[in-house]
Design a protein around this motif. Sequence first.
Motif, mmCIF file in Angstrom:
data_model
loop_
_atom_site.group_PDB
_atom_site.id
_atom_site.type_symbol
_atom_site.label_atom_id
_atom_site.label_comp_id
_atom_site.label_asym_id
_atom_site.label_seq_id
_atom_site.Cartn_x
_atom_site.Cartn_y
_atom_site.Cartn_z
ATOM 1 N N VAL A 1 0.838 -1.199 0.000
ATOM 2 C CA VAL A 1 0.000 0.000 0.000
ATOM 3 C C VAL A 1 0.878 1.256 0.000
ATOM 4 C CG1 VAL A 1 -1.579 1.375 1.433
ATOM 5 C CG2 VAL A 1 -2.035 -1.055 1.054
ATOM 6 N N ALA A 2 1.954 1.228 0.786
ATOM 7 C CA ALA A 2 2.835 2.396 0.857
ATOM 8 C C ALA A 2 3.375 2.744 -0.531
ATOM 9 C CB ALA A 2 3.984 2.113 1.830
ATOM 10 N N VAL A 3 3.803 1.724 -1.264
ATOM 11 C CA VAL A 3 4.341 1.949 -2.614
ATOM 12 C C VAL A 3 3.243 2.494 -3.538
ATOM 13 C CG1 VAL A 3 5.198 0.734 -4.662
ATOM 14 C CG2 VAL A 3 6.204 0.280 -2.415
ATOM 15 N N CYS A 4 2.050 1.912 -3.434
ATOM 16 C CA CYS A 4 0.963 2.320 -4.336
ATOM 17 C C CYS A 4 0.482 3.737 -4.030
ATOM 18 C CB CYS A 4 -0.196 1.330 -4.261
ATOM 19 S SG CYS A 4 0.263 -0.285 -4.896
ATOM 20 N N LEU A 5 0.411 4.104 -2.768
ATOM 21 C CA LEU A 5 -0.015 5.469 -2.431
ATOM 22 C C LEU A 5 1.067 6.473 -2.821
ATOM 23 C CD1 LEU A 5 -1.893 5.060 0.973
ATOM 24 C CD2 LEU A 5 -2.822 5.128 -1.342
ATOM 25 N N GLU A 6 2.317 6.068 -2.682
ATOM 26 C CA GLU A 6 3.432 6.944 -3.068
ATOM 27 C C GLU A 6 3.370 7.275 -4.568
ATOM 28 O OE1 GLU A 6 5.869 8.667 -1.911
ATOM 29 O OE2 GLU A 6 6.992 8.893 -3.782
ATOM 30 N N ARG A 7 3.002 6.294 -5.369
ATOM 31 C CA ARG A 7 2.995 6.551 -6.823
ATOM 32 C C ARG A 7 1.659 7.081 -7.332
ATOM 33 N NH1 ARG A 7 2.688 0.389 -8.074
ATOM 34 N NH2 ARG A 7 4.955 0.438 -8.059
ATOM 35 N N ALA A 8 0.687 7.237 -6.460
ATOM 36 C CA ALA A 8 -0.641 7.703 -6.898
ATOM 37 C C ALA A 8 -0.528 9.068 -7.584
ATOM 38 C CB ALA A 8 -1.582 7.790 -5.702
ATOM 39 N N GLU A 9 -1.372 9.256 -8.597
ATOM 40 C CA GLU A 9 -1.361 10.508 -9.356
ATOM 41 C C GLU A 9 -2.695 11.208 -9.181
ATOM 42 O OE1 GLU A 9 -0.533 9.547 -13.416
ATOM 43 O OE2 GLU A 9 1.556 8.995 -12.985
ATOM 44 N N LEU A 10 -2.620 12.506 -8.908
ATOM 45 C CA LEU A 10 -3.832 13.312 -8.786
ATOM 46 C C LEU A 10 -3.892 14.288 -9.945
ATOM 47 C CD1 LEU A 10 -6.316 14.287 -7.093
ATOM 48 C CD2 LEU A 10 -4.750 15.943 -6.044
ATOM 49 N N ASP A 11 -4.968 14.227 -10.712
ATOM 50 C CA ASP A 11 -5.205 15.202 -11.786
ATOM 51 C C ASP A 11 -6.248 16.182 -11.260
ATOM 52 O OD1 ASP A 11 -6.257 16.554 -14.011
ATOM 53 O OD2 ASP A 11 -5.584 14.950 -15.355
ATOM 54 N N VAL A 12 -5.765 17.355 -10.859
ATOM 55 C CA VAL A 12 -6.647 18.321 -10.196
ATOM 56 C C VAL A 12 -7.749 18.783 -11.136
ATOM 57 C CG1 VAL A 12 -6.740 20.567 -9.043
ATOM 58 C CG2 VAL A 12 -4.807 19.037 -8.641
ATOM 59 N N ASP A 13 -7.403 19.010 -12.419
ATOM 60 C CA ASP A 13 -8.410 19.504 -13.368
ATOM 61 C C ASP A 13 -9.518 18.478 -13.590
ATOM 62 O OD1 ASP A 13 -7.033 21.831 -13.623
ATOM 63 O OD2 ASP A 13 -5.861 21.153 -15.353
ATOM 64 N N LEU A 14 -9.115 17.219 -13.743
ATOM 65 C CA LEU A 14 -10.114 16.160 -13.979
ATOM 66 C C LEU A 14 -10.768 15.697 -12.673
ATOM 67 C CD1 LEU A 14 -8.710 13.593 -16.597
ATOM 68 C CD2 LEU A 14 -10.645 15.138 -16.855
ATOM 69 N N ARG A 15 -10.220 16.140 -11.567
ATOM 70 C CA ARG A 15 -10.637 15.667 -10.232
ATOM 71 C C ARG A 15 -10.604 14.135 -10.200
ATOM 72 N NH1 ARG A 15 -15.561 17.566 -7.561
ATOM 73 N NH2 ARG A 15 -16.670 17.377 -9.501
ATOM 74 N N PHE A 16 -9.416 13.628 -10.547
ATOM 75 C CA PHE A 16 -9.241 12.196 -10.758
ATOM 76 C C PHE A 16 -7.973 11.737 -10.050
ATOM 77 C CE2 PHE A 16 -7.455 8.888 -13.752
ATOM 78 C CZ PHE A 16 -8.341 7.882 -13.399
ATOM 79 N N THR B 1 -4.016 5.037 -8.942
ATOM 80 C CA THR B 1 -2.763 4.338 -8.726
ATOM 81 C C THR B 1 -2.884 2.945 -9.337
ATOM 82 O OG1 THR B 1 -0.989 3.846 -7.164
ATOM 83 C CG2 THR B 1 -3.234 3.313 -6.447
ATOM 84 N N TRP B 2 -1.782 2.178 -9.255
ATOM 85 C CA TRP B 2 -1.804 0.879 -9.902
ATOM 86 C C TRP B 2 -0.893 -0.086 -9.166
ATOM 87 C CZ3 TRP B 2 -0.194 5.491 -11.845
ATOM 88 C CH2 TRP B 2 1.191 5.659 -11.983
ATOM 89 N N VAL B 3 -1.148 -1.378 -9.385
ATOM 90 C CA VAL B 3 -0.345 -2.446 -8.792
ATOM 91 C C VAL B 3 0.154 -3.320 -9.938
ATOM 92 C CG1 VAL B 3 -0.250 -4.151 -6.938
ATOM 93 C CG2 VAL B 3 -2.107 -2.471 -6.947
ATOM 94 N N THR B 4 1.455 -3.500 -9.998
ATOM 95 C CA THR B 4 2.037 -4.267 -11.098
ATOM 96 C C THR B 4 2.263 -5.722 -10.672
ATOM 97 O OG1 THR B 4 4.304 -3.826 -10.415
ATOM 98 C CG2 THR B 4 3.270 -2.208 -11.894
ATOM 99 N N ASP B 5 2.501 -6.577 -11.675
ATOM 100 C CA ASP B 5 2.902 -7.965 -11.406
ATOM 101 C C ASP B 5 4.096 -7.997 -10.471
ATOM 102 O OD1 ASP B 5 1.142 -9.482 -12.845
ATOM 103 O OD2 ASP B 5 2.279 -9.275 -14.726
ATOM 104 N N GLU B 6 5.031 -7.085 -10.758
ATOM 105 C CA GLU B 6 6.256 -7.050 -9.956
ATOM 106 C C GLU B 6 5.947 -6.727 -8.492
ATOM 107 O OE1 GLU B 6 9.170 -4.172 -11.266
ATOM 108 O OE2 GLU B 6 10.294 -4.639 -9.439
ATOM 109 N N ASP B 7 5.000 -5.802 -8.253
ATOM 110 C CA ASP B 7 4.605 -5.482 -6.870
ATOM 111 C C ASP B 7 4.045 -6.723 -6.171
ATOM 112 O OD1 ASP B 7 5.147 -2.755 -7.310
ATOM 113 O OD2 ASP B 7 3.098 -2.396 -8.023
ATOM 114 N N PHE B 8 3.148 -7.419 -6.887
ATOM 115 C CA PHE B 8 2.532 -8.609 -6.274
ATOM 116 C C PHE B 8 3.608 -9.619 -5.882
ATOM 117 C CE2 PHE B 8 -1.360 -7.351 -8.827
ATOM 118 C CZ PHE B 8 -2.130 -7.030 -7.720
ATOM 119 N N GLN B 9 4.590 -9.771 -6.773
ATOM 120 C CA GLN B 9 5.659 -10.746 -6.489
ATOM 121 C C GLN B 9 6.585 -10.251 -5.387
ATOM 122 O OE1 GLN B 9 7.431 -11.855 -10.258
ATOM 123 N NE2 GLN B 9 5.395 -12.503 -10.947
ATOM 124 N N ARG B 10 6.999 -9.004 -5.496
ATOM 125 C CA ARG B 10 7.962 -8.452 -4.535
ATOM 126 C C ARG B 10 7.427 -8.511 -3.111
ATOM 127 N NH1 ARG B 10 9.056 -2.151 -4.453
ATOM 128 N NH2 ARG B 10 10.063 -2.000 -2.430
#
Length: 343
Positions: free
Chosen positions: A231-246, A249-258
């Motif tokens: 979760v820490a990794v996923c929240l760290e990479r989360a992207e906020l698009d202020v204009d789209l109010r969007f 984040t994402w979880v990769t195969d590598e995250d699941f394995q790591r």
Amino acid sequence: MSNSQPEGGRASSPDVDGDMSRAIAEAARLITGAGKLALACHVSPDGDALGSMLALHHLALANGKPSLASWPEPFVVAPHYQFLPGLDLVTKPADFPPDPEVMVTFDCGSVGRLGELGPIAERSRWVGRLVVLDHHASNECYGSVNCVDPAAAATAVVVRRLATELGWPLNREAAMCLYTGLVTDTGRFQYHNTTPAVFALAEELSTFDLPICDMSRQLFEEHRFAYLKLVAVCLERAELDVDLRFVATWVTDEDFQRFDVSIEETEGLIDLVRRAAEAEVSCVLKESPEGIRVSLRAVEETDVGAIATRFGGGGHRFAAGFTSAGTVAEVLAQIRGALATGG
Ligand code: 5GP
Ligand code: MN
């Protein structure tokens, strides 16, 4: 729809209630006449899918009606649902009868969500023996009897109604399962689908001396430490698009394995991401063998169910999902495109 909850929804009209009463009576007639039931819920089952199916399974068995319960591959249960009574009584999809006497589906809006059990559902429908129990407004009504109530907060509510019609009294196991469906699909009685009827059912279920505190911790709180690190990794990479109010984040195969975390274990990640005050729409994308699995949530204005449907998925207005080919970046760009052009 005037409410803004992730699950469930629409105010019901008298016609809908009448249709539901007829459908429930017809479903009870089919089930009563069957020598054996074959139950199935949607792929990657959540608390309502598993809970509503296992509840009817328990009640059938307790009332002398042979029954089996299954869901499509991958035939696994997320760790937070593993306390559910009856998981030792389920059947692998490979052992599902090819021509069940009566088949019942749970929380499943379309045949496609039944995976390899889909063709069996279609055959059952052809012979007039497919009962669909659901609360998704987007349900394709693919059954011969469709008990689909978009005003119900959870499929568990529909199952409770059917049990009454069948004259099958609740027992503790079924109550635990129904409570799980109810508490997960109402977001712990927080979404706007939390109506007086929801509290009335919760009150009834709680009379079975349910381990509410233990269940809540299992369902919503407890995770392996490795999950917190992911979760820490996923929240760290989360992207906020202020204009789209969007927010996404994402979880990769590598995250699941790591982190040695399963995709089932990450079901609640979207509930952390959607806390962002700046965002109307939130999204989690996960790499999976079937493609990019996408969860979408909206706070109040955007119909993410419509967006998910456009991408071949479905769900509710405020909580929806789909699975798509491509890379995380490509699918994310497509979602941004859909939001930029008004959803
Ligand atoms: P989640 O994001 O928790 O996986 O799903 C949110 C809601 O969308 C649930 O009601 C779920 O059943 C629905 N949903 C998720 N993925 C799909 C999909 O691929 N097809 C359909 N029809 N519904 C989906
Ligand atoms: Mn549901």
